[in-house]
Design an enzyme around this catalytic site. Sequence first.
Site, PDB file in Angstrom:
ATOM      1  N   GLY A 154     -20.501  20.449 -34.058  1.00  0.00           N
ATOM      2  CA  GLY A 154     -19.947  19.288 -33.354  1.00  0.00           C
ATOM      3  C   GLY A 154     -21.018  18.610 -32.523  1.00  0.00           C
ATOM      4  O   GLY A 154     -22.220  18.735 -32.797  1.00  0.00           O
ATOM      5  N   SER A 155     -20.576  17.926 -31.487  1.00  0.00           N
ATOM      6  CA  SER A 155     -21.497  17.142 -30.661  1.00  0.00           C
ATOM      7  C   SER A 155     -22.358  18.056 -29.773  1.00  0.00           C
ATOM      8  O   SER A 155     -22.010  19.226 -29.533  1.00  0.00           O
ATOM      9  CB  SER A 155     -20.689  16.206 -29.768  1.00  0.00           C
ATOM     10  OG  SER A 155     -19.806  16.987 -28.989  1.00  0.00           O
TER      11      SER A 155
ATOM     12  N   GLY B  54     -21.596  21.597 -27.880  1.00  0.00           N
ATOM     13  CA  GLY B  54     -22.469  22.753 -28.095  1.00  0.00           C
ATOM     14  C   GLY B  54     -22.953  23.351 -26.788  1.00  0.00           C
ATOM     15  O   GLY B  54     -23.040  24.572 -26.641  1.00  0.00           O
TER      16      GLY B  54
ATOM     17  N   GLU C 245     -24.492  24.095 -34.587  1.00  0.00           N
ATOM     18  CA  GLU C 245     -24.877  23.026 -35.531  1.00  0.00           C
ATOM     19  C   GLU C 245     -24.433  21.719 -34.896  1.00  0.00           C
ATOM     20  O   GLU C 245     -23.279  21.311 -35.037  1.00  0.00           O
ATOM     21  CB  GLU C 245     -24.147  23.236 -36.870  1.00  0.00           C
ATOM     22  CG  GLU C 245     -24.511  24.516 -37.586  1.00  0.00           C
ATOM     23  CD  GLU C 245     -25.838  24.431 -38.326  1.00  0.00           C
ATOM     24  OE1 GLU C 245     -26.444  23.344 -38.348  1.00  0.00           O
ATOM     25  OE2 GLU C 245     -26.268  25.456 -38.860  1.00  0.00           O
TER      26      GLU C 245
ATOM     27  N   CYS D 262     -23.769  14.146 -39.717  1.00  0.00           N
ATOM     28  CA  CYS D 262     -24.745  14.629 -38.734  1.00  0.00           C
ATOM     29  C   CYS D 262     -26.150  14.253 -39.198  1.00  0.00           C
ATOM     30  O   CYS D 262     -27.062  14.098 -38.395  1.00  0.00           O
ATOM     31  CB  CYS D 262     -24.613  16.125 -38.536  1.00  0.00           C
ATOM     32  SG  CYS D 262     -24.596  17.016 -40.081  1.00  0.00           S
TER      33      CYS D 262
HETATM   34  P1  NAD Z   1     -16.785  17.260 -31.164  1.00  0.00           P
HETATM   35  O1  NAD Z   1     -17.894  17.885 -30.448  1.00  0.00           O
HETATM   36  O2  NAD Z   1     -15.952  16.269 -30.454  1.00  0.00           O
HETATM   37  O3  NAD Z   1     -15.779  18.383 -31.710  1.00  0.00           O
HETATM   38  C1  NAD Z   1     -16.176  19.386 -32.618  1.00  0.00           C
HETATM   39  C2  NAD Z   1     -15.235  20.562 -32.526  1.00  0.00           C
HETATM   40  O4  NAD Z   1     -15.454  21.246 -31.291  1.00  0.00           O
HETATM   41  C3  NAD Z   1     -13.754  20.202 -32.538  1.00  0.00           C
HETATM   42  O5  NAD Z   1     -13.068  21.149 -33.313  1.00  0.00           O
HETATM   43  C4  NAD Z   1     -13.364  20.302 -31.066  1.00  0.00           C
HETATM   44  O6  NAD Z   1     -12.005  20.552 -30.853  1.00  0.00           O
HETATM   45  C5  NAD Z   1     -14.218  21.456 -30.610  1.00  0.00           C
HETATM   46  N1  NAD Z   1     -14.560  21.503 -29.170  1.00  0.00           N
HETATM   47  C6  NAD Z   1     -14.932  20.475 -28.375  1.00  0.00           C
HETATM   48  N2  NAD Z   1     -15.236  20.925 -27.135  1.00  0.00           N
HETATM   49  C7  NAD Z   1     -15.069  22.266 -27.154  1.00  0.00           C
HETATM   50  C8  NAD Z   1     -15.224  23.292 -26.180  1.00  0.00           C
HETATM   51  N3  NAD Z   1     -15.627  23.026 -24.940  1.00  0.00           N
HETATM   52  N4  NAD Z   1     -14.960  24.567 -26.537  1.00  0.00           N
HETATM   53  C9  NAD Z   1     -14.571  24.858 -27.792  1.00  0.00           C
HETATM   54  N5  NAD Z   1     -14.390  23.925 -28.768  1.00  0.00           N
HETATM   55  C10 NAD Z   1     -14.644  22.643 -28.444  1.00  0.00           C
HETATM   56  O7  NAD Z   1     -17.408  16.604 -32.496  1.00  0.00           O
HETATM   57  P2  NAD Z   1     -16.739  15.650 -33.570  1.00  0.00           P
HETATM   58  O8  NAD Z   1     -16.545  14.292 -33.005  1.00  0.00           O
HETATM   59  O9  NAD Z   1     -15.578  16.331 -34.236  1.00  0.00           O
HETATM   60  O10 NAD Z   1     -17.916  15.609 -34.670  1.00  0.00           O
HETATM   61  C11 NAD Z   1     -19.023  14.792 -34.591  1.00  0.00           C
HETATM   62  C12 NAD Z   1     -20.239  15.537 -34.060  1.00  0.00           C
HETATM   63  O11 NAD Z   1     -20.487  16.711 -34.827  1.00  0.00           O
HETATM   64  C13 NAD Z   1     -21.520  14.721 -34.194  1.00  0.00           C
HETATM   65  O12 NAD Z   1     -22.285  14.894 -33.048  1.00  0.00           O
HETATM   66  C14 NAD Z   1     -22.209  15.328 -35.411  1.00  0.00           C
HETATM   67  O13 NAD Z   1     -23.602  15.118 -35.449  1.00  0.00           O
HETATM   68  C15 NAD Z   1     -21.856  16.762 -35.234  1.00  0.00           C
HETATM   69  N6  NAD Z   1     -21.970  17.488 -36.501  1.00  0.00           N
HETATM   70  C16 NAD Z   1     -23.043  18.327 -36.641  1.00  0.00           C
HETATM   71  C17 NAD Z   1     -23.220  18.999 -37.845  1.00  0.00           C
HETATM   72  C18 NAD Z   1     -24.395  19.902 -38.060  1.00  0.00           C
HETATM   73  O14 NAD Z   1     -24.347  20.692 -38.995  1.00  0.00           O
HETATM   74  N7  NAD Z   1     -25.441  19.846 -37.268  1.00  0.00           N
HETATM   75  C19 NAD Z   1     -22.284  18.844 -38.889  1.00  0.00           C
HETATM   76  C20 NAD Z   1     -21.201  17.996 -38.687  1.00  0.00           C
HETATM   77  C21 NAD Z   1     -21.060  17.332 -37.479  1.00  0.00           C
END
Ligand code: NAD
Length: 517
Positions: A247-248, A252, A269, A303
């Site tokens: 995720g973001s 992370g 990731e 990503c």
């Molecule tokens: P996001 O960070 O908003 O959410 C990702 C996941 O994390 C969701 O399931 C969310 O519910 C969970 N989450 C959020 N805060 C949390 C916390 N404090 N504790 C536990 N879980 C939590 O991201 P998004 O908008 O769904 O996705 C887009 C982001 O993901 C972009 O930044 C993109 O670059 C990144 N991404 C990275 C990769 C990679 O492999 N590097 C792959 C896909 C997406």
Amino acid sequence: MAQIQEKYGVNKALEALKVDRDTKGTSFGGELFGNGAKIDSFSPVDGEKLGTVASTSSSDYEKVISSADAAFTEWRKWPAPQRGEVVRQFNDELRRLKPELGKLVSYEMGKSYQEGLGEVQEMIDICDFAVGLSRQLHGLTMHSERPGHRMYEQWHPLGVVGVISAFNFPVAVWSWNTAIAWVCGNACIWKGSEKTPLTSIACQKIASRVFEKNGVPRGVSSLITGDAKVGELMTTDHRVKLVSATGSIRMGKAVAQTVAKRLGKSLLELGGNNAIIITPNADIKNTVIGAVFGAVGTCGQRCTSTRRLIIHEEVYDQVKDALVDAYKQLRIGNPLDENNHVGPLIDKDSVDNYRKALEKVKAEGGNVLVEGDVLTGEGYESGCYVKPAIAEAENHFDIVQEETFGPILYLIKYSGEIQNAIEKQNGVVQGLSSALMSTNLREAEQFLSAEGSDCGIANVNIGTSGAEIGGAFGGEKETGGGRESGSDAWKAYMRRQTTTINYTKEIPLAQGIKFDL
Ligand code: NAD
């Protein structure tokens, strides 16, 4: 409007995948349950509701984690190739249901049908990889310094692995983790994105059916549903040995700190800010195709999407003109219609971020070459369709330093040697993917050397986006440092044990220490 669901076979896909529209999002195999708050899933394709899912409450979670914990103690005893055989059968089901799952991914997330199918293909590929891997979870042997001793290392499963995934790859990322973690002998609990809950349920149902048929202990594949709070149930829980979070960067950092507080393991990731360097030796035709696909594919929501082009001044105008021309030909609309190139953003918050980014780049002195816009009118009723934009900018602009999850491409000029371009490419906090367009061997080798790209992925003469499952996937710096998928990424899902066996009648001590009684 529910017409799209009918016309493009979304209803049939739900039926084939056995997913109800009013359902529950918790499972450790068998029935779905859950009494947490309800989440509505709306498609960005047409703004229509796809379904409603009851999320996971903390008492639901307790049932899931205790089942997963208990299941692990059985599953770890299964020979790894037998675990691989279950993954092989799971893969047969993925192959059978690929069109339907691909369709659901496309409609719920908003990526093109081709990309939806591509995601399921990635699941299939990683399962194939995992099946072979189930016979190759090998360690090294070392020569002991003590006579009559044998020393080697072996790998054991960790226990319960928690997988938290993002909306933009709603199925592939789960399987990158689970297919490998399962053959390694772990039980997995998955919290998919709250923006794509029905897709997660479809996957869990496929796995549950295959696992049940094979007598796999219930709890080896589990699902929980909800927002960050539900994710935190796993990050704070010492019973979850590894949290693999995609995720973001913001997410992370939160996950890393919470898991580190209990000295758990995390695999991160996170976001990227990916650039293509274009030197005077680039094949411009291929470069433009790679750059446009990288910037607008999945509406800039990968990503690995291309966010920056770092172009040598000698070819700057040529590349710029070709890009502006190419953008005129983009067809934006329903991603289930294969004639369109660009689908919607995931939701209106994302549209807002895109709008704000365009304002910011102007405010910082950027020059917008292809204006962005939010599209309205027939076919755009969801309010999530935007025009891909291009702006000339400087690498140090605050907005250029950020990852805006949408189709905005920044053009940055460089002059002189390739090292000047590499400096700009590396001059951001993220370190996921990078690419060089050049047919010059010296430039290519410099880009790939230790003084070159600082990213987890460095490509030559292909763009930044798209990855094959055979390689280890992930990025450096604030992208989190994790590696998933191929190569030896499986080691993250196991613990290493160093073993020494003494087959003599003595008990000699290491380092020649004497301890006579
Ligand atoms: P996001 O960070 O908003 O959410 C990702 C996941 O994390 C969701 O399931 C969310 O519910 C969970 N989450 C959020 N805060 C949390 C916390 N404090 N504790 C536990 N879980 C939590 O991201 P998004 O908008 O769904 O996705 C887009 C982001 O993901 C972009 O930044 C993109 O670059 C990144 N991404 C990275 C990769 C990679 O492999 N590097 C792959 C896909 C997406």
